[in-house]
Scaffold this motif. Structure first.
Motif, PDB file in Angstrom:
ATOM      1  N   TRP A  31      30.102  77.850-109.401  1.00 32.12           N
ATOM      2  CA  TRP A  31      28.817  77.192-109.113  1.00 32.12           C
ATOM      3  C   TRP A  31      27.891  78.161-108.407  1.00 32.12           C
ATOM      4  CZ3 TRP A  31      25.150  76.131-105.562  1.00 32.12           C
ATOM      5  CH2 TRP A  31      24.245  75.103-105.841  1.00 32.12           C
ATOM      6  N   ASN A  68      17.732  84.373-104.843  1.00 34.10           N
ATOM      7  CA  ASN A  68      18.413  83.725-105.970  1.00 34.10           C
ATOM      8  C   ASN A  68      18.104  84.554-107.221  1.00 34.10           C
ATOM      9  OD1 ASN A  68      18.829  81.999-108.271  1.00 34.10           O
ATOM     10  ND2 ASN A  68      18.955  80.278-106.850  1.00 34.10           N
ATOM     11  N   ARG A 105      26.977  72.472 -97.919  1.00 35.57           N
ATOM     12  CA  ARG A 105      27.204  73.407 -99.036  1.00 35.57           C
ATOM     13  C   ARG A 105      25.901  73.837 -99.703  1.00 35.57           C
ATOM     14  NH1 ARG A 105      29.549  69.691-104.036  1.00 35.57           N
ATOM     15  NH2 ARG A 105      27.750  68.300-104.155  1.00 35.57           N
ATOM     16  N   VAL A 108      10.091  84.341 -91.357  1.00 32.22           N
ATOM     17  CA  VAL A 108      11.365  84.050 -92.032  1.00 32.22           C
ATOM     18  C   VAL A 108      11.590  85.068 -93.152  1.00 32.22           C
ATOM     19  CG1 VAL A 108      12.903  82.117 -92.631  1.00 32.22           C
ATOM     20  CG2 VAL A 108      10.734  81.642 -91.509  1.00 32.22           C
ATOM     21  N   CYS A 109      11.802  84.631 -94.381  1.00 35.25           N
ATOM     22  CA  CYS A 109      12.170  85.586 -95.446  1.00 35.25           C
ATOM     23  C   CYS A 109      11.038  86.543 -95.808  1.00 35.25           C
ATOM     24  CB  CYS A 109      12.641  84.852 -96.691  1.00 35.25           C
ATOM     25  SG  CYS A 109      14.118  83.903 -96.398  1.00 35.25           S
ATOM     26  N   GLY A 133       9.279  82.625 -98.284  1.00 32.72           N
ATOM     27  CA  GLY A 133      10.233  82.029 -97.342  1.00 32.72           C
ATOM     28  C   GLY A 133       9.657  80.874 -96.552  1.00 32.72           C
ATOM     29  N   GLY A 134      10.405  80.485 -95.533  1.00 29.51           N
ATOM     30  CA  GLY A 134      10.066  79.331 -94.700  1.00 29.51           C
ATOM     31  C   GLY A 134       8.666  79.461 -94.128  1.00 29.51           C
ATOM     32  N   THR A 139      32.798  73.559-102.803  1.00 30.56           N
ATOM     33  CA  THR A 139      32.028  74.393-103.722  1.00 30.56           C
ATOM     34  C   THR A 139      32.995  75.215-104.566  1.00 30.56           C
ATOM     35  OG1 THR A 139      30.138  75.901-103.856  1.00 30.56           O
ATOM     36  CG2 THR A 139      31.782  76.411-102.187  1.00 30.56           C
ATOM     37  N   ARG A 159      24.391  79.407-110.188  1.00 26.15           N
ATOM     38  CA  ARG A 159      23.118  78.887-109.652  1.00 26.15           C
ATOM     39  C   ARG A 159      22.339  79.908-108.839  1.00 26.15           C
ATOM     40  NH1 ARG A 159      22.269  73.163-110.291  1.00 26.15           N
ATOM     41  NH2 ARG A 159      23.965  72.526-111.649  1.00 26.15           N
ATOM     42  N   ARG A 168      17.950  83.781-110.190  1.00 21.47           N
ATOM     43  CA  ARG A 168      17.075  83.102-111.168  1.00 21.47           C
ATOM     44  C   ARG A 168      15.600  83.222-110.761  1.00 21.47           C
ATOM     45  NH1 ARG A 168      18.418  77.407-111.650  1.00 21.47           N
ATOM     46  NH2 ARG A 168      19.354  77.510-109.593  1.00 21.47           N
ATOM     47  N   GLY A 200      16.473  72.502-101.618  1.00 19.84           N
ATOM     48  CA  GLY A 200      16.562  73.735-102.399  1.00 19.84           C
ATOM     49  C   GLY A 200      15.815  73.706-103.710  1.00 19.84           C
ATOM     50  N   ASN A 201      15.950  72.583-104.428  1.00 18.17           N
ATOM     51  CA  ASN A 201      15.332  72.500-105.750  1.00 18.17           C
ATOM     52  C   ASN A 201      13.810  72.599-105.663  1.00 18.17           C
ATOM     53  OD1 ASN A 201      14.533  70.933-108.358  1.00 18.17           O
ATOM     54  ND2 ASN A 201      16.665  71.619-108.570  1.00 18.17           N
TER      55      ASN A 201
HETATM   56  N1  ACO Z   1      28.499  73.967-104.579  1.00 16.92           N
HETATM   57  C1  ACO Z   1      28.621  73.001-105.509  1.00 16.92           C
HETATM   58  N2  ACO Z   1      27.675  72.085-105.735  1.00 16.92           N
HETATM   59  C2  ACO Z   1      26.545  72.165-104.994  1.00 16.92           C
HETATM   60  C3  ACO Z   1      26.367  73.147-104.001  1.00 16.92           C
HETATM   61  C4  ACO Z   1      27.398  74.092-103.811  1.00 16.92           C
HETATM   62  N3  ACO Z   1      27.314  75.077-102.901  1.00 16.92           N
HETATM   63  N4  ACO Z   1      25.155  72.974-103.448  1.00 16.92           N
HETATM   64  C5  ACO Z   1      24.579  71.908-104.045  1.00 16.92           C
HETATM   65  N5  ACO Z   1      25.437  71.408-104.978  1.00 16.92           N
HETATM   66  C6  ACO Z   1      25.229  70.281-105.871  1.00 16.92           C
HETATM   67  C7  ACO Z   1      24.203  69.285-105.376  1.00 16.92           C
HETATM   68  O1  ACO Z   1      24.793  68.385-104.441  1.00 16.92           O
HETATM   69  C8  ACO Z   1      23.787  68.608-106.652  1.00 16.92           C
HETATM   70  O2  ACO Z   1      24.777  67.652-106.975  1.00 16.92           O
HETATM   71  P1  ACO Z   1      24.342  66.233-107.621  1.00 16.92           P
HETATM   72  O3  ACO Z   1      23.676  66.588-108.932  1.00 16.92           O
HETATM   73  O4  ACO Z   1      25.649  65.527-107.772  1.00 16.92           O
HETATM   74  O5  ACO Z   1      23.400  65.619-106.649  1.00 16.92           O
HETATM   75  C9  ACO Z   1      23.860  69.718-107.680  1.00 16.92           C
HETATM   76  O6  ACO Z   1      24.690  70.732-107.109  1.00 16.92           O
HETATM   77  C10 ACO Z   1      22.527  70.306-108.059  1.00 16.92           C
HETATM   78  O7  ACO Z   1      21.786  70.562-106.874  1.00 16.92           O
HETATM   79  P2  ACO Z   1      20.372  71.263-106.916  1.00 16.92           P
HETATM   80  O8  ACO Z   1      19.895  71.446-105.501  1.00 16.92           O
HETATM   81  O9  ACO Z   1      19.470  70.553-107.865  1.00 16.92           O
HETATM   82  O10 ACO Z   1      20.775  72.693-107.537  1.00 16.92           O
HETATM   83  P3  ACO Z   1      19.845  73.902-107.925  1.00 16.92           P
HETATM   84  O11 ACO Z   1      20.098  74.287-109.302  1.00 16.92           O
HETATM   85  O12 ACO Z   1      18.418  73.686-107.492  1.00 16.92           O
HETATM   86  O13 ACO Z   1      20.432  75.075-107.008  1.00 16.92           O
HETATM   87  C11 ACO Z   1      19.858  76.228-104.977  1.00 16.92           C
HETATM   88  C12 ACO Z   1      20.406  74.944-105.587  1.00 16.92           C
HETATM   89  C13 ACO Z   1      20.784  77.353-105.332  1.00 16.92           C
HETATM   90  C14 ACO Z   1      19.792  76.035-103.473  1.00 16.92           C
HETATM   91  C15 ACO Z   1      18.444  76.515-105.543  1.00 16.92           C
HETATM   92  O14 ACO Z   1      17.668  75.359-105.521  1.00 16.92           O
HETATM   93  C16 ACO Z   1      17.708  77.597-104.781  1.00 16.92           C
HETATM   94  O15 ACO Z   1      18.065  78.763-104.838  1.00 16.92           O
HETATM   95  N6  ACO Z   1      16.610  77.232-104.090  1.00 16.92           N
HETATM   96  C17 ACO Z   1      15.749  78.219-103.454  1.00 16.92           C
HETATM   97  C18 ACO Z   1      16.305  78.726-102.187  1.00 16.92           C
HETATM   98  C19 ACO Z   1      15.380  79.804-101.704  1.00 16.92           C
HETATM   99  O16 ACO Z   1      14.821  80.563-102.464  1.00 16.92           O
HETATM  100  N7  ACO Z   1      15.143  79.934-100.447  1.00 16.92           N
HETATM  101  C20 ACO Z   1      14.177  81.002-100.130  1.00 16.92           C
HETATM  102  C21 ACO Z   1      13.673  80.903 -98.904  1.00 16.92           C
HETATM  103  S1  ACO Z   1      14.956  80.866 -97.715  1.00 16.92           S
HETATM  104  C22 ACO Z   1      14.192  81.155 -96.234  1.00 16.92           C
HETATM  105  O17 ACO Z   1      13.042  81.317 -96.122  1.00 16.92           O
HETATM  106  C23 ACO Z   1      14.993  81.088 -94.975  1.00 16.92           C
END
Ligand code: ACO
Length: 322
Positions: free
Chosen positions: A33, A252, A152, A112-113, A310-311, A29, A37, A254, A214-215
């Motif tokens: 990034w 996040n 990651r 969870v969250c 959350g979860g 990572t 993100r 965003r 995540g997405n």
């Molecule tokens: N570093 C670099 N690259 C990464 C990482 C990292 N840490 N993590 C993922 N990538 C890559 C992926 O492999 C993917 O690569 P690819 O295009 O070659 O396949 C690319 O980055 C894009 O991945 P996405 O998952 O589409 O990225 P996104 O923009 O959605 O961001 C994130 C990921 C940050 C996890 C986002 O989706 C997110 O915040 N999701 C919500 C999480 C959340 O809110 N959780 C709340 C509840 S948690 C709970 O209840 C316990």
């Protein structure tokens, strides 16, 4: 019938800090990034041997001190956690013993969250119905223990910490409404796929840690939080402009920005700690609240909207006059 009013807040973060640059050495990572993100720059990680109740105790003592309430006057303890010290006794009972409190009801909630919003909603109902006069409500997590440090997609997102509030019966104002929801159909998007009843032997396995798509979680979180903002305002016949502060779950930046846009709020009215703390799950909302109360941004009498997702999925909100 009384309102439940927050009269004290507290927070605690473990001393050990893990930066994005530290994570670059653990998984594939980059600092850039993670910042772009998620908005996260660093997170705190519990030391070896430091447990959820250790963090909860520090946050609780701060909240008691701010409220000017003695531990022996607390008549209800509710702890939200996904990462309890023991299968039993509950973290709330362990905390009760640490604080030398005896006899009052003490129990954990697991959402969870969204856990802290659930705990707040439960404690509020105790106070409204006369079952409690002074409640200690805590969100505490050592979420780092649940992470797969080879994934990651999840390990960069979370951190450890605890936040606490004292809720007291008040004739004039306090929590105006809480809104709690869940839909268990989404387990596959966010979960830890093992638990006690499947047998303890798998628990050390790397595949028994947090899994997240995540997405998909991101899209659900943005849509669901938008809806709960509307639900909360409608239930109280309020306009967006009546809210002084948004205190959101810190998953996040965003997601937080999207909710602020929905409320037509500038980020100056939003408490943001995700950059400093990462996602501390049930601790995230009370920690953010404590930060903004202690630095003087949130003042007595202001209108606050707390929300989390959350979860589960679980989601919820609380509207309150501070
Ligand atoms: N570093 C670099 N690259 C990464 C990482 C990292 N840490 N993590 C993922 N990538 C890559 C992926 O492999 C993917 O690569 P690819 O295009 O070659 O396949 C690319 O980055 C894009 O991945 P996405 O998952 O589409 O990225 P996104 O923009 O959605 O961001 C994130 C990921 C940050 C996890 C986002 O989706 C997110 O915040 N999701 C919500 C999480 C959340 O809110 N959780 C709340 C509840 S948690 C709970 O209840 C316990």
């Amino acid at each position: 019938m009384s309102f439940a009013r927050i009269t004290g807040t507290g927070g605690y973060l473990p001393e050990k800090v893990l930066t994005n640059h530290d994570l670059e050495k653990i998984v594939d990572t980059t600092d850039q990034w993670i910042r772009e993100r998620t908005g996260i720059e660093k997170r705190h990680i519990a030391l070896e041997g430091q447990t959820t109740v250790d963090l909860a105790e520090r946050a609780s003592r701060q909240a008691l001190e701010m409220a000017g309430v003695k531990p022996e006057d607390i008549d209800l303890i509710v702890v939200a956690t996904t990462t309890p010290d023991r299968i039993f006794p509950s973290t709330a009972c362990l905390l009760q013993s640490r604080l030398d409190i005896h006899g009052c009801a003490a129990f954990d909630v697991q959402a969870v969250c969204t856990g802290f919003i659930y705990a707040l909603g439960v404690a509020e109902k105790f106070i409204k119905t006369g079952g409690s006069k002074k409640a200690l409500v805590v969100g505490a997590e050592t979420f780092s223990r649940l992470l797969n440090w080879e994934d990651r997609g999840t390990c960069v997102l979370f951190g450890d910490g605890a936040g606490a509030v004292i809720l007291e019966a008040d004739d004039e104002t306090g929590i105006l409404s809480t809104h709690l929801h869940a839909d268990g159909d989404y387990e596959a998007l966010l979960r830890v796929p093992f638990g006690v009843s499947q047998g303890m032997e798998q628990m050390d396995d790397i595949n028994s840690k947090v899994e997240m798509r995540g997405n998909e979680v991101f899209k659900m979180a943005v849509n669901t939080l938008g809806r709960i903002v509307d639900e909360t305002l409608e239930a109280n016949n309020m306009e967006k402009s009546d809210i002084d502060w948004l205190v959101p779950h810190q998953a996040n930046i965003r997601i937080i920005q999207a909710t602020a846009r929905k409320l037509k709020m500038s980020l100056d009215q939003v408490v943001v700690t995700v950059n400093e703390h990462g996602n501390t799950s049930a601790a995230s909302v009370p920690l953010a609240l404590d930060v903004a109360v202690r630095d003087g941004r949130i003042k007595k009498g202001e209108m606050l909207l707390l929300e989390a997702f959350g979860g589960g999925f679980t989601w919820g909100s609380a509207l309150l006059r501070f």
